[in-house]
Write a protein that holds these residues in place. Structure first.
Motif, PDB file in Angstrom:
ATOM      1  N   SER A  51       0.853  -1.189   0.000  1.00  0.00           N
ATOM      2  CA  SER A  51       0.000   0.000   0.000  1.00  0.00           C
ATOM      3  C   SER A  51       0.885   1.235   0.000  1.00  0.00           C
ATOM      4  O   SER A  51       2.068   1.187   0.378  1.00  0.00           O
ATOM      5  N   THR A  52       0.316   2.352  -0.455  1.00  0.00           N
ATOM      6  CA  THR A  52       1.058   3.617  -0.490  1.00  0.00           C
ATOM      7  C   THR A  52       0.179   4.739   0.038  1.00  0.00           C
ATOM      8  O   THR A  52      -1.049   4.633   0.084  1.00  0.00           O
ATOM      9  N   LEU A  53       0.820   5.833   0.375  1.00  0.00           N
ATOM     10  CA  LEU A  53       0.121   7.071   0.690  1.00  0.00           C
ATOM     11  C   LEU A  53      -0.387   7.685  -0.613  1.00  0.00           C
ATOM     12  O   LEU A  53      -0.008   7.243  -1.710  1.00  0.00           O
ATOM     13  N   PRO A 129      -7.126   2.839  -6.090  1.00  0.00           N
ATOM     14  CA  PRO A 129      -7.144   3.870  -5.058  1.00  0.00           C
ATOM     15  C   PRO A 129      -8.298   3.662  -4.077  1.00  0.00           C
ATOM     16  O   PRO A 129      -9.366   3.191  -4.461  1.00  0.00           O
ATOM     17  N   ILE A 130      -8.067   4.018  -2.822  1.00  0.00           N
ATOM     18  CA  ILE A 130      -9.129   4.032  -1.813  1.00  0.00           C
ATOM     19  C   ILE A 130      -9.593   5.476  -1.659  1.00  0.00           C
ATOM     20  O   ILE A 130      -8.779   6.380  -1.425  1.00  0.00           O
ATOM     21  N   LEU A 131     -10.889   5.704  -1.809  1.00  0.00           N
ATOM     22  CA  LEU A 131     -11.449   7.053  -1.777  1.00  0.00           C
ATOM     23  C   LEU A 131     -12.243   7.284  -0.500  1.00  0.00           C
ATOM     24  O   LEU A 131     -12.849   6.357   0.049  1.00  0.00           O
ATOM     25  N   ASP A 132     -12.258   8.559  -0.062  1.00  0.00           N
ATOM     26  CA  ASP A 132     -13.138   8.894   1.048  1.00  0.00           C
ATOM     27  C   ASP A 132     -14.512   9.262   0.499  1.00  0.00           C
ATOM     28  O   ASP A 132     -14.772   9.141  -0.706  1.00  0.00           O
ATOM     29  N   ALA A 133     -15.393   9.716   1.362  1.00  0.00           N
ATOM     30  CA  ALA A 133     -16.766  10.011   0.942  1.00  0.00           C
ATOM     31  C   ALA A 133     -16.825  11.125  -0.094  1.00  0.00           C
ATOM     32  O   ALA A 133     -17.796  11.229  -0.857  1.00  0.00           O
ATOM     33  N   ASN A 134     -15.781  11.947  -0.153  1.00  0.00           N
ATOM     34  CA  ASN A 134     -15.747  13.057  -1.110  1.00  0.00           C
ATOM     35  C   ASN A 134     -14.978  12.718  -2.377  1.00  0.00           C
ATOM     36  O   ASN A 134     -14.757  13.590  -3.218  1.00  0.00           O
ATOM     37  N   GLY A 135     -14.574  11.473  -2.509  1.00  0.00           N
ATOM     38  CA  GLY A 135     -13.852  11.058  -3.699  1.00  0.00           C
ATOM     39  C   GLY A 135     -12.380  11.391  -3.690  1.00  0.00           C
ATOM     40  O   GLY A 135     -11.722  11.317  -4.732  1.00  0.00           O
ATOM     41  N   VAL A 136     -11.848  11.749  -2.518  1.00  0.00           N
ATOM     42  CA  VAL A 136     -10.422  12.075  -2.415  1.00  0.00           C
ATOM     43  C   VAL A 136      -9.644  10.795  -2.100  1.00  0.00           C
ATOM     44  O   VAL A 136     -10.038  10.002  -1.243  1.00  0.00           O
ATOM     45  N   ARG A 139      -5.374   6.435   0.007  1.00  0.00           N
ATOM     46  CA  ARG A 139      -4.175   5.624  -0.207  1.00  0.00           C
ATOM     47  C   ARG A 139      -4.424   4.683  -1.378  1.00  0.00           C
ATOM     48  O   ARG A 139      -5.518   4.646  -1.942  1.00  0.00           O
ATOM     49  N   TRP A 140      -3.401   3.943  -1.752  1.00  0.00           N
ATOM     50  CA  TRP A 140      -3.477   2.954  -2.821  1.00  0.00           C
ATOM     51  C   TRP A 140      -3.186   1.574  -2.238  1.00  0.00           C
ATOM     52  O   TRP A 140      -2.293   1.432  -1.389  1.00  0.00           O
TER      53      TRP A 140
END
Length: 359
Positions: A51-53, A129-136, A139-140
């Motif tokens: 995983s990455t930042l 990619p892992i996204l938050d509720a806002n699509g940001v 991490r990967w």
């Protein structure tokens, strides 16, 4: 949410370095539980998991990674992983990884990764990619899957195919020589030897177009289309160089299985046009139009400028039976032909999937 992304999931980083990472979930216990569950799951997977930042800096590898590479724990964090790739594969891997980091698109690449033994093995690298509720992107998460055995099998099959194809090419040459020798020794056979040699050569040209090639021997036309194959078959006739044979359309990609019947069909039509039809006269022309119609391909052969043709169907010879067999049985099609004052007109309809089928 973008296709090929992961959301509604939070992951703790594996602390190999003293970095502070924002933790979206409020409860430390939930985070710790999620992280430990992920690590346990990742460690029992056969793939190498990492995983990455958001910026692409690696901060976690599962146990398989360290077992495979033999690298000390933490030594491949950040950008230290890049040195594990084969130097020839690094530019392409970096280019694709940089593109994914900029766009958020899924990452997929094949590269050679150094094993702890020192040898390199082919890997299929993938990441989402892992996204938050806002699509940001938070991490990967990525994996490396060992595909060395598949690569070796594919290479062995390619070498075998090329060897078999080379032998087939040699067989065409041997058969042609035998026909020529027999024709010189036997006057009776000599009358038909020319026709037979023409058919063998047409098959040889078709085989050369669709056979397995190395990068050095591959035809310069690239992908073999119907029009490209027909050009190769028809350019053996002087009328083609004179501009008296034209081909319109035919961008359908043709498979290796269909190349043989197609070569035989149009070799017979062109040979007959030279002997008895439009190409037997200086002003005669042949126009071949190819049209894609859904699941079918339509081909229309039209001769103009010929001497007056027959007013009714002639008794079919061997060539006619060969064309009939190729169209109806090998290409799953049908045809109609008629003679006009200008020469032969023949309309053919064949199945597209038969034309694109490989042997």
């Amino acid at each position: 949410m973008k296709a090929g992304t992961i959301s509604a999931f939070r992951l703790m980083k594996h602390d190999h370095a003293d970095r502070q990472v924002e933790r979206p979930l409020g409860e430390e216990g939930a985070l710790q539980s999620s992280s430990e569950a992920f690590h346990a799951l990742a460690d029992i997977m056969p793939q190498l998991v990492w995983s990455t930042l958001p910026d692409g800096s690696h901060d976690y590898y599962n146990a398989r990674w360290y077992e495979f590479t033999g690298a000390p724990v933490g030594s491949t964090d950040g950008e230290g992983w890049a040195g594990m790739f084969h130097e020839e594969d690094q530019p392409g891997a970096w280019e694709k990884w940089s593109h994914s980091l900029k766009t958020g698109e899924p990452y997929e690449v094949e590269y050679r990764l150094r094993h702890h033994s020192g040898e390199y093995r082919w890997m299929l690298g993938r990441a989402l990619p892992i996204l938050d509720a806002n699509g940001v992107i938070q991490r990967w998460i990525g994996t490396c899957t060992d595909i060395e055995d598949q690569k070796r099998t594919a290479l062995e099959n390619e070498i075998l195919s090329q060897e078999l194809s080379h032998r087939i090419k040699n067989i065409f040459a041997i058969v042609s020589s035998l026909i020529s020798l027999t024709a010189r020794a036997s006057g009776a056979f000599g009358e038909h030897a020319g026709e037979l040699l023409g058919r063998i050569k047409a098959l040889g040209r078709a085989h050369e177009m669709v056979r397995p090639h190395t990068e050095r021997s591959r035809p310069t036309i690239g992908i073999v289309t119907m029009s490209g194959l027909l050009q190769t078959i028809l350019e053996a006739y002087p009328a083609y160089a004179e501009g008296r044979i034209t081909v319109v359309g035919g961008q359908t990609v043709i498979g290796s299985k269909a190349a043989t019947p197609v070569a035989l069909i149009f070799h017979e039509l062109a040979t007959n046009a030279m002997k008895y039809g439009a190409l037997a006269t200086p002003e005669g022309q042949v126009h071949l139009a190819l049209e894609e119609a859904g699941a079918e391909i339509k081909l229309h052969w039209r001769e103009t400028g010929a001497n007056p043709g027959p007013t009714e169907e002639l008794a079919p010879g061997f060539g006619s039976r060969l064309v009939d067999l190729a169209i109806r049985q090998q290409l799953g099609g049908s045809y109609e032909k008629r003679w006009t004052d200008d020469g032969l007109e023949m309309s053919m309809i064949v199945a597209r999937d038969r034309l694109t089928e490989n042997a």
